[in-house]
Design a protein around this motif. Structure first.
Motif, PDB file in Angstrom:
ATOM      1  N   LYS A   1      20.333 -17.923   6.635  1.00 33.40           N
ATOM      2  CA  LYS A   1      18.989 -17.860   6.095  1.00 33.40           C
ATOM      3  C   LYS A   1      18.080 -18.750   6.950  1.00 33.40           C
ATOM      4  N   ASN A   2      16.978 -18.186   7.412  1.00 37.42           N
ATOM      5  CA  ASN A   2      16.029 -18.906   8.244  1.00 37.42           C
ATOM      6  C   ASN A   2      14.900 -19.446   7.362  1.00 37.42           C
ATOM      7  N   LYS A   3      14.764 -20.755   7.298  1.00 36.79           N
ATOM      8  CA  LYS A   3      13.724 -21.363   6.447  1.00 36.79           C
ATOM      9  C   LYS A   3      12.321 -21.074   6.961  1.00 36.79           C
ATOM     10  N   ASN A   4      12.198 -20.595   8.200  1.00 40.18           N
ATOM     11  CA  ASN A   4      10.893 -20.290   8.774  1.00 40.18           C
ATOM     12  C   ASN A   4      10.486 -18.833   8.582  1.00 40.18           C
ATOM     13  N   PHE A   5      11.315 -18.061   7.903  1.00 38.18           N
ATOM     14  CA  PHE A   5      11.032 -16.646   7.665  1.00 38.18           C
ATOM     15  C   PHE A   5      10.759 -16.433   6.184  1.00 38.18           C
ATOM     16  N   LYS A   6       9.709 -15.686   5.891  1.00 39.98           N
ATOM     17  CA  LYS A   6       9.377 -15.402   4.492  1.00 39.98           C
ATOM     18  C   LYS A   6       9.188 -13.891   4.350  1.00 39.98           C
ATOM     19  N   PHE A   7       9.942 -13.274   3.458  1.00 42.61           N
ATOM     20  CA  PHE A   7       9.849 -11.845   3.171  1.00 42.61           C
ATOM     21  C   PHE A   7       9.148 -11.671   1.836  1.00 42.61           C
ATOM     22  N   ILE A   8       8.065 -10.896   1.827  1.00 39.21           N
ATOM     23  CA  ILE A   8       7.284 -10.695   0.606  1.00 39.21           C
ATOM     24  C   ILE A   8       7.203  -9.193   0.343  1.00 39.21           C
ATOM     25  N   PRO A   9       8.031  -8.673  -0.563  1.00 35.79           N
ATOM     26  CA  PRO A   9       7.982  -7.244  -0.882  1.00 35.79           C
ATOM     27  C   PRO A   9       6.649  -6.893  -1.543  1.00 35.79           C
ATOM     28  N   LEU A  10       6.042  -5.795  -1.109  1.00 40.30           N
ATOM     29  CA  LEU A  10       4.734  -5.399  -1.624  1.00 40.30           C
ATOM     30  C   LEU A  10       4.612  -3.893  -1.516  1.00 40.30           C
ATOM     31  N   ILE A  11       4.143  -3.237  -2.564  1.00 38.46           N
ATOM     32  CA  ILE A  11       3.886  -1.799  -2.524  1.00 38.46           C
ATOM     33  C   ILE A  11       2.489  -1.516  -3.060  1.00 38.46           C
ATOM     34  N   GLU A  12       1.956  -0.349  -2.679  1.00 39.73           N
ATOM     35  CA  GLU A  12       0.626   0.043  -3.150  1.00 39.73           C
ATOM     36  C   GLU A  12       0.673   0.776  -4.480  1.00 39.73           C
ATOM     37  N   ASP A  13       1.803   1.331  -4.848  1.00 43.53           N
ATOM     38  CA  ASP A  13       1.947   2.162  -6.041  1.00 43.53           C
ATOM     39  C   ASP A  13       1.871   1.321  -7.317  1.00 43.53           C
ATOM     40  N   LEU A  14       0.714   1.280  -7.939  1.00 44.77           N
ATOM     41  CA  LEU A  14       0.516   0.475  -9.143  1.00 44.77           C
ATOM     42  C   LEU A  14       1.181   1.072 -10.379  1.00 44.77           C
ATOM     43  N   THR A  15       1.655   2.310 -10.267  1.00 52.76           N
ATOM     44  CA  THR A  15       2.263   2.974 -11.421  1.00 52.76           C
ATOM     45  C   THR A  15       3.759   2.690 -11.544  1.00 52.76           C
ATOM     46  N   ASN A  16       4.352   2.063 -10.566  1.00 55.48           N
ATOM     47  CA  ASN A  16       5.787   1.777 -10.577  1.00 55.48           C
ATOM     48  C   ASN A  16       6.063   0.569 -11.481  1.00 55.48           C
ATOM     49  N   LEU A  17       6.405   0.832 -12.728  1.00 53.67           N
ATOM     50  CA  LEU A  17       6.596  -0.238 -13.710  1.00 53.67           C
ATOM     51  C   LEU A  17       7.882  -1.020 -13.494  1.00 53.67           C
ATOM     52  N   ASN A  18       8.798  -0.499 -12.694  1.00 53.24           N
ATOM     53  CA  ASN A  18      10.058  -1.195 -12.419  1.00 53.24           C
ATOM     54  C   ASN A  18       9.930  -2.203 -11.280  1.00 53.24           C
ATOM     55  N   TRP A  19       8.837  -2.168 -10.547  1.00 54.57           N
ATOM     56  CA  TRP A  19       8.624  -3.056  -9.409  1.00 54.57           C
ATOM     57  C   TRP A  19       8.293  -4.447  -9.927  1.00 54.57           C
ATOM     58  N   LYS A  20       9.013  -5.469  -9.466  1.00 50.59           N
ATOM     59  CA  LYS A  20       8.795  -6.821  -9.992  1.00 50.59           C
ATOM     60  C   LYS A  20       8.210  -7.780  -8.967  1.00 50.59           C
ATOM     61  N   TYR A  21       7.642  -7.227  -7.887  1.00 49.35           N
ATOM     62  CA  TYR A  21       7.077  -8.075  -6.844  1.00 49.35           C
ATOM     63  C   TYR A  21       5.574  -7.838  -6.751  1.00 49.35           C
ATOM     64  N   GLU A  22       5.014  -7.938  -5.564  1.00 46.72           N
ATOM     65  CA  GLU A  22       3.560  -7.796  -5.380  1.00 46.72           C
ATOM     66  C   GLU A  22       3.136  -6.329  -5.293  1.00 46.72           C
ATOM     67  N   PHE A  23       1.911  -6.058  -5.760  1.00 44.98           N
ATOM     68  CA  PHE A  23       1.273  -4.752  -5.638  1.00 44.98           C
ATOM     69  C   PHE A  23       0.020  -4.886  -4.781  1.00 44.98           C
ATOM     70  N   GLY A  24      -0.385  -3.797  -4.153  1.00 44.78           N
ATOM     71  CA  GLY A  24      -1.634  -3.774  -3.406  1.00 44.78           C
ATOM     72  C   GLY A  24      -1.411  -3.665  -1.919  1.00 44.78           C
ATOM     73  N   CYS A  25      -2.418  -4.073  -1.171  1.00 47.51           N
ATOM     74  CA  CYS A  25      -2.370  -4.036   0.287  1.00 47.51           C
ATOM     75  C   CYS A  25      -2.267  -5.453   0.825  1.00 47.51           C
ATOM     76  N   ILE A  26      -1.789  -5.561   2.039  1.00 53.28           N
ATOM     77  CA  ILE A  26      -1.739  -6.870   2.690  1.00 53.28           C
ATOM     78  C   ILE A  26      -3.159  -7.190   3.143  1.00 53.28           C
ATOM     79  N   ASP A  27      -3.762  -8.155   2.481  1.00 60.49           N
ATOM     80  CA  ASP A  27      -5.135  -8.538   2.789  1.00 60.49           C
ATOM     81  C   ASP A  27      -5.230 -10.062   2.829  1.00 60.49           C
ATOM     82  N   LYS A  28      -6.437 -10.552   2.978  1.00 57.37           N
ATOM     83  CA  LYS A  28      -6.649 -11.993   3.083  1.00 57.37           C
ATOM     84  C   LYS A  28      -6.165 -12.736   1.828  1.00 57.37           C
TER      85      LYS A  28
END
Length: 75
Positions: A1-28
């Motif tokens: 495991k690399n402490k300098n690497f960060k993985f952030i799961p993100l999807i645009e589909d706001l209707t996916n109720l099973n998704w437990k991470y971030e929603f939307g687009c990669i923005d500021k």
């Protein structure tokens, strides 16, 4: 495991109720929420060209050097 690497799961589909991470687009907002010291980080962007262009533009606006952004596009 690399402490300098960060993985952030993100999807645009706001209707996916099973998704437990971030929603939307990669923005500021998302970048500021998870990252610090934007100018020193290296960014590896992989995805469709419109997404890569949008994220790259945001990173440039945040002061990130082109040298710190590596991209690979696919369709």
């Amino acid at each position: 495991k690399n402490k300098n690497f960060k993985f952030i799961p993100l999807i645009e589909d706001l209707t996916n109720l099973n998704w437990k991470y971030e929603f939307g687009c990669i923005d500021k907002i998302i970048l500021n929420q998870y990252l610090t010291d934007h100018k020193k980080n290296f960014y590896y962007l992989i995805g469709p060209a419109p997404m890569i262009d949008s994220i790259s533009k945001t990173l440039f606006q945040m002061g990130v050097s082109k040298n710190n952004i590596k991209t690979e596009t696919f369709s």
